[in-house]
Design an enzyme around this catalytic site. Structure first.
Site, PDB file in Angstrom:
ATOM      1  N   GLY A  14       0.810  -1.215   0.000  1.00  0.00           N
ATOM      2  CA  GLY A  14       0.000   0.000   0.000  1.00  0.00           C
ATOM      3  C   GLY A  14       0.840   1.260   0.000  1.00  0.00           C
ATOM      4  N   PRO A  43      -5.653   8.061  -2.382  1.00  0.00           N
ATOM      5  CA  PRO A  43      -6.601   8.708  -3.303  1.00  0.00           C
ATOM      6  C   PRO A  43      -6.060  10.020  -3.878  1.00  0.00           C
ATOM      7  CG  PRO A  43      -7.759   7.862  -1.386  1.00  0.00           C
ATOM      8  CD  PRO A  43      -6.297   7.643  -1.129  1.00  0.00           C
ATOM      9  N   ASN A  74      11.554  -0.512  -7.824  1.00  0.00           N
ATOM     10  CA  ASN A  74      12.568  -0.902  -8.818  1.00  0.00           C
ATOM     11  C   ASN A  74      12.469  -2.389  -9.142  1.00  0.00           C
ATOM     12  OD1 ASN A  74      13.644   1.672  -8.774  1.00  0.00           O
ATOM     13  ND2 ASN A  74      15.242   1.164  -7.285  1.00  0.00           N
ATOM     14  N   GLU A  76       2.837   1.284 -11.274  1.00  0.00           N
ATOM     15  CA  GLU A  76       4.303   1.200 -11.114  1.00  0.00           C
ATOM     16  C   GLU A  76       4.986   2.409 -11.743  1.00  0.00           C
ATOM     17  OE1 GLU A  76       6.225  -0.500  -9.454  1.00  0.00           O
ATOM     18  OE2 GLU A  76       5.093  -2.265  -8.836  1.00  0.00           O
TER      19      GLU A  76
HETATM   20  P1  TGC Z   1      12.987  12.234  -5.060  1.00  0.00           P
HETATM   21  O1  TGC Z   1      13.119  13.520  -4.264  1.00  0.00           O
HETATM   22  O2  TGC Z   1      13.343  12.249  -6.503  1.00  0.00           O
HETATM   23  O3  TGC Z   1      13.808  11.098  -4.347  1.00  0.00           O
HETATM   24  C1  TGC Z   1      13.721  10.855  -2.946  1.00  0.00           C
HETATM   25  C2  TGC Z   1      14.864   9.910  -2.601  1.00  0.00           C
HETATM   26  O4  TGC Z   1      14.617   8.633  -3.216  1.00  0.00           O
HETATM   27  C3  TGC Z   1      15.674   8.332  -4.142  1.00  0.00           C
HETATM   28  N1  TGC Z   1      15.030   7.682  -5.291  1.00  0.00           N
HETATM   29  C4  TGC Z   1      15.121   6.365  -5.486  1.00  0.00           C
HETATM   30  N2  TGC Z   1      15.795   5.416  -4.832  1.00  0.00           N
HETATM   31  C5  TGC Z   1      15.696   4.168  -5.287  1.00  0.00           C
HETATM   32  N3  TGC Z   1      14.962   3.851  -6.367  1.00  0.00           N
HETATM   33  C6  TGC Z   1      14.259   4.777  -7.055  1.00  0.00           C
HETATM   34  N4  TGC Z   1      13.524   4.428  -8.108  1.00  0.00           N
HETATM   35  C7  TGC Z   1      14.324   6.105  -6.631  1.00  0.00           C
HETATM   36  N5  TGC Z   1      13.769   7.273  -7.054  1.00  0.00           N
HETATM   37  C8  TGC Z   1      14.210   8.228  -6.217  1.00  0.00           C
HETATM   38  C9  TGC Z   1      16.312   9.656  -4.470  1.00  0.00           C
HETATM   39  O5  TGC Z   1      17.639   9.476  -4.882  1.00  0.00           O
HETATM   40  C10 TGC Z   1      16.219  10.369  -3.140  1.00  0.00           C
HETATM   41  O6  TGC Z   1      17.219   9.822  -2.304  1.00  0.00           O
HETATM   42  P2  TGC Z   1      17.930  10.704  -1.163  1.00  0.00           P
HETATM   43  O7  TGC Z   1      18.983   9.819  -0.616  1.00  0.00           O
HETATM   44  O8  TGC Z   1      18.465  11.912  -1.872  1.00  0.00           O
HETATM   45  O9  TGC Z   1      16.855  11.029  -0.182  1.00  0.00           O
HETATM   46  O10 TGC Z   1      11.525  11.693  -4.863  1.00  0.00           O
HETATM   47  P3  TGC Z   1      10.146  12.301  -5.265  1.00  0.00           P
HETATM   48  O11 TGC Z   1       9.247  12.186  -4.094  1.00  0.00           O
HETATM   49  O12 TGC Z   1      10.315  13.657  -5.896  1.00  0.00           O
HETATM   50  O13 TGC Z   1       9.627  11.221  -6.341  1.00  0.00           O
HETATM   51  C11 TGC Z   1      10.051  11.142  -7.593  1.00  0.00           C
HETATM   52  C12 TGC Z   1       9.168  10.195  -8.444  1.00  0.00           C
HETATM   53  C13 TGC Z   1       8.050  10.978  -9.102  1.00  0.00           C
HETATM   54  C14 TGC Z   1      10.100   9.641  -9.502  1.00  0.00           C
HETATM   55  C15 TGC Z   1       8.565   9.039  -7.593  1.00  0.00           C
HETATM   56  O14 TGC Z   1       7.684   9.524  -6.637  1.00  0.00           O
HETATM   57  C16 TGC Z   1       7.847   8.013  -8.415  1.00  0.00           C
HETATM   58  O15 TGC Z   1       8.460   7.071  -8.926  1.00  0.00           O
HETATM   59  N6  TGC Z   1       6.479   8.120  -8.570  1.00  0.00           N
HETATM   60  C17 TGC Z   1       5.672   7.092  -9.188  1.00  0.00           C
HETATM   61  C18 TGC Z   1       4.840   6.390  -8.116  1.00  0.00           C
HETATM   62  C19 TGC Z   1       4.702   4.935  -8.398  1.00  0.00           C
HETATM   63  O16 TGC Z   1       5.375   4.332  -9.198  1.00  0.00           O
HETATM   64  N7  TGC Z   1       3.832   4.279  -7.647  1.00  0.00           N
HETATM   65  C20 TGC Z   1       3.678   2.862  -7.755  1.00  0.00           C
HETATM   66  C21 TGC Z   1       2.804   2.321  -6.653  1.00  0.00           C
HETATM   67  S1  TGC Z   1       2.926   0.551  -6.479  1.00  0.00           S
HETATM   68  C22 TGC Z   1       2.122  -0.037  -7.820  1.00  0.00           C
HETATM   69  O17 TGC Z   1       1.716   0.635  -8.703  1.00  0.00           O
HETATM   70  C23 TGC Z   1       1.961  -1.496  -7.861  1.00  0.00           C
HETATM   71  S2  TGC Z   1       1.152  -2.104  -9.248  1.00  0.00           S
HETATM   72  C24 TGC Z   1       1.453  -3.685  -8.900  1.00  0.00           C
HETATM   73  C25 TGC Z   1       1.120  -4.709  -9.869  1.00  0.00           C
HETATM   74  O18 TGC Z   1      -0.064  -5.156  -9.889  1.00  0.00           O
HETATM   75  O19 TGC Z   1       2.057  -5.183 -10.583  1.00  0.00           O
HETATM   76  P1  FAD Z   2      -2.028  10.593 -11.293  1.00  0.00           P
HETATM   77  O1  FAD Z   2      -0.760  10.699 -10.525  1.00  0.00           O
HETATM   78  O2  FAD Z   2      -3.178  11.453 -10.880  1.00  0.00           O
HETATM   79  O3  FAD Z   2      -1.680  10.894 -12.838  1.00  0.00           O
HETATM   80  C1  FAD Z   2      -2.702  11.189 -13.799  1.00  0.00           C
HETATM   81  C2  FAD Z   2      -2.026  11.642 -15.094  1.00  0.00           C
HETATM   82  O4  FAD Z   2      -1.234  12.802 -14.859  1.00  0.00           O
HETATM   83  C3  FAD Z   2      -1.073  10.594 -15.682  1.00  0.00           C
HETATM   84  O5  FAD Z   2      -1.111  10.670 -17.076  1.00  0.00           O
HETATM   85  C4  FAD Z   2       0.288  11.072 -15.199  1.00  0.00           C
HETATM   86  O6  FAD Z   2       1.359  10.645 -16.041  1.00  0.00           O
HETATM   87  C5  FAD Z   2       0.107  12.575 -15.241  1.00  0.00           C
HETATM   88  N1  FAD Z   2       1.008  13.254 -14.305  1.00  0.00           N
HETATM   89  C6  FAD Z   2       1.066  13.132 -12.957  1.00  0.00           C
HETATM   90  N2  FAD Z   2       2.037  13.916 -12.464  1.00  0.00           N
HETATM   91  C7  FAD Z   2       2.613  14.526 -13.514  1.00  0.00           C
HETATM   92  C8  FAD Z   2       3.697  15.436 -13.659  1.00  0.00           C
HETATM   93  N3  FAD Z   2       4.399  15.865 -12.621  1.00  0.00           N
HETATM   94  N4  FAD Z   2       4.011  15.862 -14.904  1.00  0.00           N
HETATM   95  C9  FAD Z   2       3.331  15.424 -15.985  1.00  0.00           C
HETATM   96  N5  FAD Z   2       2.305  14.549 -15.937  1.00  0.00           N
HETATM   97  C10 FAD Z   2       1.963  14.116 -14.696  1.00  0.00           C
HETATM   98  N6  FAD Z   2      -0.567   1.314  -6.101  1.00  0.00           N
HETATM   99  C11 FAD Z   2      -0.013   0.735  -5.004  1.00  0.00           C
HETATM  100  O7  FAD Z   2       0.505   1.400  -4.128  1.00  0.00           O
HETATM  101  N7  FAD Z   2      -0.042  -0.622  -4.845  1.00  0.00           N
HETATM  102  C12 FAD Z   2      -0.620  -1.445  -5.754  1.00  0.00           C
HETATM  103  O8  FAD Z   2      -0.610  -2.675  -5.571  1.00  0.00           O
HETATM  104  C13 FAD Z   2      -1.232  -0.857  -6.908  1.00  0.00           C
HETATM  105  N8  FAD Z   2      -1.890  -1.650  -7.802  1.00  0.00           N
HETATM  106  C14 FAD Z   2      -2.582  -1.053  -8.834  1.00  0.00           C
HETATM  107  C15 FAD Z   2      -3.390  -1.838  -9.664  1.00  0.00           C
HETATM  108  C16 FAD Z   2      -4.112  -1.260 -10.693  1.00  0.00           C
HETATM  109  C17 FAD Z   2      -5.021  -2.104 -11.534  1.00  0.00           C
HETATM  110  C18 FAD Z   2      -3.996   0.137 -10.942  1.00  0.00           C
HETATM  111  C19 FAD Z   2      -4.737   0.762 -12.078  1.00  0.00           C
HETATM  112  C20 FAD Z   2      -3.215   0.919 -10.121  1.00  0.00           C
HETATM  113  C21 FAD Z   2      -2.504   0.347  -9.041  1.00  0.00           C
HETATM  114  N9  FAD Z   2      -1.759   1.130  -8.154  1.00  0.00           N
HETATM  115  C22 FAD Z   2      -1.175   0.555  -7.050  1.00  0.00           C
HETATM  116  C23 FAD Z   2      -1.784   2.582  -8.261  1.00  0.00           C
HETATM  117  C24 FAD Z   2      -0.809   3.121  -9.320  1.00  0.00           C
HETATM  118  O9  FAD Z   2       0.512   2.998  -8.900  1.00  0.00           O
HETATM  119  C25 FAD Z   2      -1.177   4.585  -9.577  1.00  0.00           C
HETATM  120  O10 FAD Z   2      -2.414   4.562 -10.268  1.00  0.00           O
HETATM  121  C26 FAD Z   2      -0.122   5.311 -10.382  1.00  0.00           C
HETATM  122  O11 FAD Z   2       1.053   5.520  -9.620  1.00  0.00           O
HETATM  123  C27 FAD Z   2      -0.621   6.678 -10.931  1.00  0.00           C
HETATM  124  O12 FAD Z   2      -1.245   7.421  -9.950  1.00  0.00           O
HETATM  125  P2  FAD Z   2      -2.707   8.058 -10.204  1.00  0.00           P
HETATM  126  O13 FAD Z   2      -3.590   6.980 -10.688  1.00  0.00           O
HETATM  127  O14 FAD Z   2      -3.083   8.776  -8.969  1.00  0.00           O
HETATM  128  O15 FAD Z   2      -2.493   9.072 -11.395  1.00  0.00           O
END
Ligand code: TGC
Ligand code: FAD
Length: 387
Positions: A133, A137, A243, A366
């Site tokens: 988690g 929202p 990652n 992701e």
């Molecule tokens: P930022 O200020 O850039 O960095 C904070 C600290 O974190 C380090 N860092 C990382 N370290 C390891 N791996 C990474 N990928 C890292 N990215 C950043 C960074 O070096 C820094 O370290 P330090 O030592 O200087 O403190 O962080 P930010 O808060 O501005 O975030 C940047 C951003 C936008 C890239 C990050 O928030 C991001 O990747 N957002 C996307 C969120 C996301 O991917 N959510 C996924 C939720 S889980 C999911 O979706 C599961 S789906 C599962 C499934 O069904 O397969």
């Molecule tokens: P938003 O962040 O609101 O983004 C909406 C749009 O705006 C996107 O096109 C995005 O690229 C764009 N955008 C956002 N910020 C910027 C910016 N700075 N500049 C330009 N464009 C931007 N999360 C978990 O934690 N655990 C899970 O197990 C998990 N499983 C999931 C399973 C499914 C089926 C789905 C659909 C999602 C899941 N997620 C999970 C959540 C997922 O990681 C998020 O949906 C994803 O990170 C995007 O967040 P959001 O949906 O709030 O979109």
């Protein structure tokens, strides 16, 4: 030897015996146990939970972790597992990704020895299901802004807040939960049945239907003070888990892409239009050639990332490039196959539309496609364009 349409540059032709065995074993498992019911399961929104223990027995859960009942495989083998699961359905790979790379990895990397010994063997065996988690929202792409808060009160942590879009949530025995504390963001283990904790399912999904997704609600949820992941110190630790899962997606989506290309090839050789097979028309051949070329490039990207990861040289921005690129390739292949199959392309009797709908989620979760481009952009320019 013939050239394989789905591996035109022979990238996967040099696997060792153990990797070949893993590939064949997972293929057989998916074909015999998962595929016979996928059309119904997708329509009914059902995830076949009964297969989880079988996946555990085959060593598919936490397969690249070492010790604690995990298989300790190399990174290419891990990738092959993800690819073969997603050839079946992205929902099946999602289950394995979350269990292995998010939930188990979080405990493996940041848990105490007691937590690792207690949870990991059960999770590797498929006897304990995990979820992860992070998303809230109001905080998806920017999880560092999260509002969920954990407060230390005597012998307990008390958690308030919510998470949403959480894969496996409704079926999970344990949730890895990221929350703000007085000392920054930390990870916690919240067990099913904890007071004030609920995991309702999210309904009406049109994508990843054969996968369970839910929310996590914490209403003064009390967990023992030991249930903190003691080595977590900030959002960075959650991103380190991502990652691992993003790396698996780089391989996984190619399984769906290859399944689509095979479907398109079979269909166009059989389907006669204007008195000729569709496969004989130039425009169709162009579409097939582009799919095969993009998959070949995607395979090389995946294998290069596996090499870097195996040698512990991989950087997060490199994984972002792979996730963004390969998910886009897979989605394009699924859409092109859907087009090539004409009206049949929208039927669940074929596979491309199901893959296409699933990949719309993979494109977003992701880290969205755009967020990964921005991560690569930040690497190139030194300027973060997120804010
Ligand atoms: P930022 O200020 O850039 O960095 C904070 C600290 O974190 C380090 N860092 C990382 N370290 C390891 N791996 C990474 N990928 C890292 N990215 C950043 C960074 O070096 C820094 O370290 P330090 O030592 O200087 O403190 O962080 P930010 O808060 O501005 O975030 C940047 C951003 C936008 C890239 C990050 O928030 C991001 O990747 N957002 C996307 C969120 C996301 O991917 N959510 C996924 C939720 S889980 C999911 O979706 C599961 S789906 C599962 C499934 O069904 O397969
Ligand atoms: P938003 O962040 O609101 O983004 C909406 C749009 O705006 C996107 O096109 C995005 O690229 C764009 N955008 C956002 N910020 C910027 C910016 N700075 N500049 C330009 N464009 C931007 N999360 C978990 O934690 N655990 C899970 O197990 C998990 N499983 C999931 C399973 C499914 C089926 C789905 C659909 C999602 C899941 N997620 C999970 C959540 C997922 O990681 C998020 O949906 C994803 O990170 C995007 O967040 P959001 O949906 O709030 O979109």
């Amino acid at each position: 030897m013939d050239i394989l349409a789905t591996d035109f540059l022979d990238a996967f032709q040099e696997l060792d015996d153990s990797q070949i065995l893993i590939k064949e074993t997972v293929q057989k498992f998916v074909k015999n146990n998962f595929l016979p019911n996928i059309t119904d399961n997708f329509e009914k929104g059902h995830f076949p939970k009964e297969l989880i223990k079988e996946m555990g027995k085959l060593g598919l859960l936490g397969s690249n972790l070492h010790g604690y009942g995990c298989a300790g495989l190399d990174e290419i083998s891990y990738g092959i597992i993800m690819k073969e699961l997603e050839r079946g359905d992205s929902g099946l790979r999602s289950f394995a990704s979350v269990q292995s790379s998010l939930a188990m990895y979080a405990i493996y990397a940041f848990g105490s020895e007691e937590q690792k010994k207690y949870f990991l063997p059960k999770m590797a065996a498929g006897e304990c299901i995990g979820c992860f988690g992070l998303t809230e929202p109001d905080f998806g792409s920017d999880p560092a802004g999260m509002k969920t808060f954990a407060k230390k009160e005597g012998e307990h942590w008390v958690i308030n807040g919510s998470k949403t879009w959480i894969t496996n949530a409704p079926i999970a025995d344990i949730a890895i939960v990221w929350a703000q504390t007085e000392n920054g963001i930390r990870g916690f283990l919240v067990e099913k049945g904890a007071k004030g904790f609920s995991t309702p399912e999210i309904h009406h999904k049109l994508s990843l239907r054969a996968s369970k997704t839910g929310s996590l609600f914490f209403d003064n949820c009390k967990i023992p003070k030991e249930n903190i992941l003691e080595k977590t110190v900030g959002i960075k630790n959650a991103l380190m888990c991502l990652n691992q899962a993003r790396f698996g997606i780089v391989f996984g989506v190619l399984g769906a892409a290859e399944d689509c290309l095979n479907e398109a090839l079979n269909y166009t050789k059989e389907r006669i239009m204007f008195k000729k097979p569709l496969a004989s028309f130039q425009l169709i051949q162009r579409k097939l050639a582009i799919m095969s070329t993009e998959i070949a490039k995607g395979n090389l990207v995946a294998l290069q990332l596996a090499k870097l990861k195996q040698n512990k040289k991989i950087k997060p921005a490199q994984i972002s490039m792979g996730k963004q690129n390969n998910v886009q390739i897979a989605l394009d292949c699924a859409r092109t196959t859907r087009d090539i199959l004409g009206a049949n392309g929208i039927s669940g009797e074929y596979r491309c539309m199901r893959h296409m709908c699933n990949l719309e989620s993979v494109y977003t979760y992701e880290g969205t496609n755009d967020i990964h481009l921005l991560i690569v952009g930040q690497q190139l320019t030194g300027i973060a364009a997120f804010e």
